[in-house]
Scaffold this motif. Structure first.
Motif, PDB file in Angstrom:
ATOM      1  N   TYR A 345       0.835  -1.193  -0.043  1.00  0.00           N
ATOM      2  CA  TYR A 345       0.007  -0.087  -0.132  1.00  0.00           C
ATOM      3  C   TYR A 345       0.950   1.365  -0.116  1.00  0.00           C
ATOM      4  O   TYR A 345       0.658   2.248  -0.790  1.00  0.00           O
ATOM      5  N   ARG A 346       1.797   1.295   0.811  1.00  0.00           N
ATOM      6  CA  ARG A 346       2.767   2.437   0.810  1.00  0.00           C
ATOM      7  C   ARG A 346       3.555   2.397  -0.550  1.00  0.00           C
ATOM      8  O   ARG A 346       3.566   3.831  -0.962  1.00  0.00           O
ATOM      9  N   GLU A 347       4.050   1.600  -1.232  1.00  0.00           N
ATOM     10  CA  GLU A 347       4.292   1.765  -2.310  1.00  0.00           C
ATOM     11  C   GLU A 347       3.484   2.402  -3.359  1.00  0.00           C
ATOM     12  O   GLU A 347       3.699   3.087  -4.434  1.00  0.00           O
ATOM     13  N   PHE A 348       2.251   1.798  -3.386  1.00  0.00           N
ATOM     14  CA  PHE A 348       1.079   2.143  -4.269  1.00  0.00           C
ATOM     15  C   PHE A 348       0.885   3.814  -4.019  1.00  0.00           C
ATOM     16  O   PHE A 348       0.917   4.627  -4.945  1.00  0.00           O
ATOM     17  N   ILE A 349       0.915   4.234  -2.588  1.00  0.00           N
ATOM     18  CA  ILE A 349       0.484   5.605  -2.525  1.00  0.00           C
ATOM     19  C   ILE A 349       1.601   6.463  -2.968  1.00  0.00           C
ATOM     20  O   ILE A 349       1.425   7.588  -3.730  1.00  0.00           O
ATOM     21  N   ASN A 350       2.986   6.022  -2.810  1.00  0.00           N
ATOM     22  CA  ASN A 350       4.293   6.745  -3.254  1.00  0.00           C
ATOM     23  C   ASN A 350       4.175   7.086  -4.696  1.00  0.00           C
ATOM     24  O   ASN A 350       4.291   8.051  -5.388  1.00  0.00           O
ATOM     25  N   GLU A 351       3.629   5.794  -5.482  1.00  0.00           N
ATOM     26  CA  GLU A 351       3.281   5.933  -6.931  1.00  0.00           C
ATOM     27  C   GLU A 351       2.244   6.863  -7.433  1.00  0.00           C
ATOM     28  O   GLU A 351       2.702   7.869  -8.230  1.00  0.00           O
ATOM     29  N   LEU A 352       1.439   7.168  -6.517  1.00  0.00           N
ATOM     30  CA  LEU A 352       0.259   7.954  -6.840  1.00  0.00           C
ATOM     31  C   LEU A 352       0.777   9.360  -6.599  1.00  0.00           C
ATOM     32  O   LEU A 352       0.501  10.275  -7.535  1.00  0.00           O
ATOM     33  N   LEU A 353       1.399   9.583  -5.627  1.00  0.00           N
ATOM     34  CA  LEU A 353       1.838  10.922  -5.301  1.00  0.00           C
ATOM     35  C   LEU A 353       2.846  11.650  -6.320  1.00  0.00           C
ATOM     36  O   LEU A 353       2.929  12.847  -6.469  1.00  0.00           O
ATOM     37  N   ILE A 354       3.613  10.672  -7.114  1.00  0.00           N
ATOM     38  CA  ILE A 354       4.604  11.171  -8.037  1.00  0.00           C
ATOM     39  C   ILE A 354       3.982  11.313  -9.375  1.00  0.00           C
ATOM     40  O   ILE A 354       4.466  11.707 -10.204  1.00  0.00           O
ATOM     41  N   CYS A 355       2.715  10.666  -9.524  1.00  0.00           N
ATOM     42  CA  CYS A 355       2.056  10.951 -10.922  1.00  0.00           C
ATOM     43  C   CYS A 355       1.917  12.231 -11.326  1.00  0.00           C
ATOM     44  O   CYS A 355       1.273  13.107 -10.330  1.00  0.00           O
ATOM     45  N   ARG A 356       2.097  12.800 -12.471  1.00  0.00           N
ATOM     46  CA  ARG A 356       1.976  14.199 -12.660  1.00  0.00           C
ATOM     47  C   ARG A 356       0.432  14.336 -13.182  1.00  0.00           C
ATOM     48  O   ARG A 356      -0.266  15.542 -13.040  1.00  0.00           O
ATOM     49  N   TYR A 357      -0.081  13.329 -13.716  1.00  0.00           N
ATOM     50  CA  TYR A 357      -1.398  13.623 -14.666  1.00  0.00           C
ATOM     51  C   TYR A 357      -2.400  12.944 -13.849  1.00  0.00           C
ATOM     52  O   TYR A 357      -2.449  11.621 -13.510  1.00  0.00           O
ATOM     53  N   SER A 359      -4.772  11.623 -15.199  1.00  0.00           N
ATOM     54  CA  SER A 359      -5.507  10.167 -15.960  1.00  0.00           C
ATOM     55  C   SER A 359      -4.508   9.106 -15.484  1.00  0.00           C
ATOM     56  O   SER A 359      -5.013   8.033 -15.380  1.00  0.00           O
ATOM     57  N   ASP A 360      -3.198   9.381 -15.375  1.00  0.00           N
ATOM     58  CA  ASP A 360      -2.169   8.240 -14.855  1.00  0.00           C
ATOM     59  C   ASP A 360      -2.666   7.784 -13.473  1.00  0.00           C
ATOM     60  O   ASP A 360      -2.611   6.669 -13.157  1.00  0.00           O
ATOM     61  N   LYS A 361      -3.170   8.614 -12.652  1.00  0.00           N
ATOM     62  CA  LYS A 361      -3.416   8.267 -11.304  1.00  0.00           C
ATOM     63  C   LYS A 361      -4.696   7.509 -11.390  1.00  0.00           C
ATOM     64  O   LYS A 361      -4.545   6.361 -10.676  1.00  0.00           O
ATOM     65  N   LEU A 362      -5.690   7.735 -12.147  1.00  0.00           N
ATOM     66  CA  LEU A 362      -6.895   6.974 -12.149  1.00  0.00           C
ATOM     67  C   LEU A 362      -6.530   5.660 -12.919  1.00  0.00           C
ATOM     68  O   LEU A 362      -7.022   4.632 -12.401  1.00  0.00           O
ATOM     69  N   ALA A 363      -5.702   5.478 -13.849  1.00  0.00           N
ATOM     70  CA  ALA A 363      -5.437   4.228 -14.316  1.00  0.00           C
ATOM     71  C   ALA A 363      -4.586   3.455 -13.443  1.00  0.00           C
ATOM     72  O   ALA A 363      -4.998   2.247 -13.150  1.00  0.00           O
ATOM     73  N   LEU A 364      -3.681   3.968 -12.587  1.00  0.00           N
ATOM     74  CA  LEU A 364      -2.892   3.141 -11.654  1.00  0.00           C
ATOM     75  C   LEU A 364      -4.058   2.651 -10.554  1.00  0.00           C
ATOM     76  O   LEU A 364      -3.940   1.594  -9.957  1.00  0.00           O
TER      77      LEU A 364
END
Length: 457
Positions: A345-357, A359-364
């Motif tokens: 979950y922590r890795e998942f949230i970190n990925e979301l936080l660095i997403c710029r767009y 649309s990318d967040k929603l896809a993730l």
């Protein structure tokens, strides 16, 4: 001479005198009618200033009479409130004016302080009585106000320097709100009215009241609702339907029949029927307390207006509600799949936080969040904008939106005071989201909210 005195007695209209600022208003009225001249007004003002200097020195423990402007203004208001309380206790406005002509400000103040002490004592007595006949209810504002909010007053009230202030947290609204009073007068009147409202409700079983309020709205525990008004209205509905008021239940068919009957009457006739129904309610319940009689009488215009408006808009079923037992309603079990482990979950949230767009967040999110619990958590942790949260909510089915509302119901700013900022923000976004849905889908979702049973495993 006698005629002149009689005329003078009627110069000041009590309706023009302020309950909150009695001293100031009587000075204004007396001067306007020539009962106090310029010299007398100036003398009173000078005495008030000298007394303020004395009180300011006492406020500073005798060290100096120099204090902040805000503190001096508050002390002056407190002084004038206390003097006004004494003047208000006199037989009439003429007596008050006579006292202002010959009396000394410090002496009038001391008499007012004695009255304040007596009112504080009376307020404590009514507080004990109001808690003793308290309605057993789930309503938050009622419980918070009576259990804690009013108690703050007796700990924080400062009759020497802030007698005019209401140091309490009072969110529960009475059927007959207390107006044009402040300080201990407000608290005392509020508690007197609350005790009377509780007294009427004590004629009925707490469970019946709970079912009545649940019929009004199953989420009534979070509403700014007056319990007494709902109970009185229910008894009037029962009486108009020629049924006993000892129970609060009304059948849908009876309400529909009443709607048809009352729709044929003009407003005056409806009001007359309500007044007669009120008399029957008092008789059947064998209510003889004069204060309760008067309070119900004072409540009638408000209640009558609601009933007449409901008849005219064909919504009487929302005023004369049919009680509901929420415990008997069928339940829908809500099950959520297991949440991802903490490290993932922590890795998942970190990925979301660095997403710029977005649309990318929603896809993730669609790719990795497989449970309701994970999505609920990320709504707090991923620092999403309202637009992004709206996109995430679009993923949910009706039952999942319903569960989110059940867990995070919207509350007013008053009710949400104890919530964290992120929790308040999420609740506001969820409300905004549901508000833009179609009426049909909203009804479906809120219907699910009332039937959900959650598996806590």
């Amino acid at each position: 001479m006698t005629m002149a005195n009689l005329e003078k007695r009627h110069l000041i209209d009590n309706k023009n005198l302020s309950g909150e600022s009695y001293f100031t208003s009587i000075l204004h009225e007396a001067y306007a009618y020539g009962l106090l001249n310029d010299s007398e007004i100036e003398n009173i003002q000078l005495q008030c200033i000298k007394f303020l200097a004395y009180k300011s020195e006492r406020y500073n423990d005798g060290e100096s009479s120099s204090i902040r402007v805000e503190a001096a203004e508050s002390i002056m208001k407190s002084n004038l409130y206390t003097i006004g309380l004494y003047l208000k206790s006199l037989p009439d406005a003429d007596c008050a004016v006579s006292e202002l002509k010959i009396g000394k400000i410090p002496e009038m103040y001391q008499k007012g302080r004695v009255l304040i002490n007596g009112k504080v004592h009376s307020a404590k007595h009514f507080y004990i009585m109001a808690k003793a006949n308290k309605v057993t209810t789930l309503n938050y504002t009622y419980n918070a106000t009576l259990d804690e909010g009013i108690g703050i007053f007796f700990k924080a009230y400062n009759p020497d320097y802030a007698a005019h202030e209401v140091m309490a947290s009072i969110d529960y609204q009475l059927c007959n709100p207390v107006t044009d009073l402040t300080g201990v007068e407000f608290i005392l009147k509020y508690l007197e009215n609350l005790f009377i409202e509780n007294e009427f409700c004590s004629y009925f079983d707490a469970e019946d009241i709970h079912h009545l309020l649940s019929g009004y709205d199953e989420g009534y525990k979070d509403l700014l609702i007056n319990i007494f008004e709902q109970v009185v209205t229910a008894t009037l509905g029962r009486t108009l339907a020629n049924r006993s008021v000892l129970k609060l239940d009304s059948l849908k068919e009876e309400i529909e029949r009443l709607q048809d009957e009352l729709a044929e009457d003009d407003d005056y006739l409806i009001a007359l029927k309500i007044r007669k129904a009120t008399e029957k309610v008092l008789q059947e319940l064998r209510i003889t307390t004069l204060s309760l009689h008067r309070y119900i009488e004072k409540s009638l215009p408000r209640i009558t207006s609601s009933i007449v408006n409901a008849v005219r808009t064909n919504t009487l079923g929302k005023t004369f509600v049919s009680p509901t037992n929420p415990d008997l309603k069928p339940k829908i079990q809500f099950l959520s799949s297991a949440k991802m482990d903490d490290e993932d979950y922590r890795e998942f949230i970190n990925e979301l936080l660095i997403c710029r767009y977005s649309s990318d967040k929603l896809a993730l999110i669609k790719e990795k969040a497989k449970s309701f619990g994970d999505i609920e958590d990320l709504l707090f942790d991923a620092r999403l904008s309202e637009e992004e949260i709206t996109s995430v909510l679009d993923i949910f089915r009706d039952v999942e939106i319903a569960e989110l509302i059940r867990r995070h119901p919207f509350k007013s700013s008053i009710q949400a005071v104890d919530l964290s900022e992120t929790e308040q923000t999420l609740r506001l976004y969820v409300k905004s989201y549901t508000d833009q849905l179609t009426t049909e889908r909203q009804e479906r979702i809120f219907g699910l909210v009332n039937h959900l049973m959650v598996d806590e495993r």
